[in-house]
Scaffold this active site. Structure first.
Site, mmCIF file in Angstrom:
data_model
loop_
_atom_site.group_PDB
_atom_site.id
_atom_site.type_symbol
_atom_site.label_atom_id
_atom_site.label_comp_id
_atom_site.label_asym_id
_atom_site.label_seq_id
_atom_site.Cartn_x
_atom_site.Cartn_y
_atom_site.Cartn_z
ATOM 1 N N HIS A 134 3.309 1.604 7.325
ATOM 2 C CA HIS A 134 2.089 2.079 7.977
ATOM 3 C C HIS A 134 2.436 2.518 9.391
ATOM 4 O O HIS A 134 3.287 1.905 10.045
ATOM 5 C CB HIS A 134 1.025 0.978 8.018
ATOM 6 C CG HIS A 134 0.462 0.619 6.685
ATOM 7 N ND1 HIS A 134 -0.784 1.024 6.257
ATOM 8 C CD2 HIS A 134 0.986 -0.101 5.664
ATOM 9 C CE1 HIS A 134 -0.998 0.570 5.042
ATOM 10 N NE2 HIS A 134 0.056 -0.124 4.660
ATOM 11 N N HIS A 244 10.872 -5.566 -5.025
ATOM 12 C CA HIS A 244 10.040 -6.262 -4.047
ATOM 13 C C HIS A 244 10.175 -7.777 -4.113
ATOM 14 O O HIS A 244 9.928 -8.464 -3.113
ATOM 15 C CB HIS A 244 8.560 -5.883 -4.246
ATOM 16 C CG HIS A 244 8.202 -4.543 -3.698
ATOM 17 N ND1 HIS A 244 8.518 -3.371 -4.337
ATOM 18 C CD2 HIS A 244 7.559 -4.187 -2.554
ATOM 19 C CE1 HIS A 244 8.082 -2.347 -3.623
ATOM 20 N NE2 HIS A 244 7.491 -2.817 -2.541
ATOM 21 N N ASP A 267 1.315 -0.927 -6.334
ATOM 22 C CA ASP A 267 1.481 -0.453 -4.957
ATOM 23 C C ASP A 267 2.219 0.891 -4.989
ATOM 24 O O ASP A 267 3.023 1.207 -4.110
ATOM 25 C CB ASP A 267 2.238 -1.471 -4.102
ATOM 26 C CG ASP A 267 2.143 -1.190 -2.601
ATOM 27 O OD1 ASP A 267 1.243 -0.433 -2.193
ATOM 28 O OD2 ASP A 267 2.983 -1.704 -1.840
#
Length: 380
Positions: A134, A244, A267
């Site tokens: 982000h 992950h 995701d």
């Protein structure tokens, strides 16, 4: 309307367990108790028959994202439907408030049309310490007024907001979301154990991709992971792509939370269903190599290229989880969390005829959504 049919001879995963050689009746768009006169019989012998998958957390696929145009959104939706995800919540990424408000309007229209099951806002109310993929420049504290602005823009289609609840306004925002029937999810957080407990008590009920983008589990400072795993009110998201999470972390989550509190998610970003190359995740550039998505600048993992059929197969063949537990994590649990379990999430009469056919090696062979084949298995 699709013709009525009876799928027979499969190993059917029902809420009560696995039924060998059972049949499922599809009458129009719904599963029925008994077959209507003239129904087509389809021999599904040698296959597993499971409910359509429900993805709580997905940013895109097929080269398109849920931050794009309506056609982009539909491209991503169709990509994941072809991999068994018959119910999907569209996730946004951190951006300017005005852009998120505009995108919420577009996504809410598609939700009203039944193309998606609602909107998940991941960011901008997250910790710069745990920002992942982000843009740090666009992050901000979860001011309840700002959170309310996004919820209102979604016109009743906001399903979940991910927050770093330790930030100023975090706990109040959790309460606001709970009051409006929107899931408050704890994620991209640097919270302590105690702060996480406080947020759960305020109404938070989901752990956004547990283990990822949060402090590691410590023996003196257990952090959010311990609090999220131990509380029966919390559903934990897991990204089961072999990148992950270590297998031991996956086993820990299932052992501590139990199969009823796990939701497998993708995701996924644009590259899901496509391949290696350069992509965008919000305003950030991503390089996908060998199926792993990382930010070009900094190298952080940037979502995944996962589809839920792959998550299913890995869970059963690599992680050796019971098929019933995997079905719960992919279908029943997320459906219940979204309040959609009266329509989807299990193969029961009266529910939507959303189902997935897998061969004996758990490779996807067919997908049905609301009684119509999305992927036709061409069974005799």
């Amino acid at each position: 309307m699709a013709p009525s049919k009876v799928l027979t001879g499969a190993r059917v995963v029902l809420p009560t367990g696995i039924a060998d050689g059972a049949g499922v009746v599809v009458d129009g768009t719904r599963i029925a108790e008994t077959a209507p006169r003239g129904a087509e019989t389809v021999d599904a012998g040698g296959h597993w028959l499971v409910p359509g998958f429900v993805d709580l957390h997905n940013h895109g696929g097929g080269g398109a994202s849920f931050s794009g145009s309506a056609e982009d959104v539909l491209t991503a939706v169709r990509t994941h439907r072809a991999h068994g995800t018959t119910t999907l919540v569209a996730s946004t990424v951190t951006d300017e408030t005005d852009l998120l408000v505009r995108q919420a309007g577009l996504l809410s229209e598609l939700a009203e049309q039944g193309e998606i099951a609602g909107i998940h806002f991941e960011g901008p109310f997250i910790s710069p310490c745990r920002k992942g993929a982000h843009s740090e420049a666009l992050l901000r504290d979860p001011d309840p007024a700002e959170v309310r602005k996004l919820v209102d823009a979604a016109r009743g289609q906001a399903r979940m907001v991910t927050l770093a609840t330790e930030l100023p306004g975090g706990t109040d925002s959790v309460r606001l979301l709970a009051e409006h029937g929107v899931i408050a999810a704890i994620g991209h957080t640097d919270a302590t154990y105690e702060q996480t407990v406080e947020a759960i008590d305020a109404g938070a009920t989901v752990a956004t991709h547990l283990f990822n983008a949060m402090p590691v589990l410590g023996h003196r400072a257990p952090g959010p992971i311990a609090a999220l795993l131990e509380d029966e009110r919390v559903t934990v998201e897991l990204i089961n792509d072999g990148v992950h999470l270590h297998r031991a972390a996956l086993e820990l989550a299932f052992h501590r939370a139990g199969a009823a509190r796990v939701a497998f998610i993708t995701d996924a970003m644009d590259a899901a269903g496509r391949g290696d190359g350069r992509y965008l995740l919000g305003p950030l550039e991503v390089e996908v190599a060998d199926g792993v998505a990382r930010l070009v600048e900094g190298g952080s993992i940037a979502g995944s290229t996962l589809t839920l059929d792959r998550a299913f197969r890995r869970a059963v063949t690599v992680d050796r989880l019971p098929v019933e537990d995997v079905v719960a994590a992919l279908s029943a649990n997320p459906a219940r969390l979204l309040g959609l379990d009266d329509r989807v999430g299990s193969l029961e009469p009266g529910k939507d005829a959303d189902l997935v056919l897998l061969d004996e090696d758990f490779v996807l062979k067919g997908v049905m959504r609301r009684g119509a084949w999305v992927v036709d298995p061409h069974l005799g």
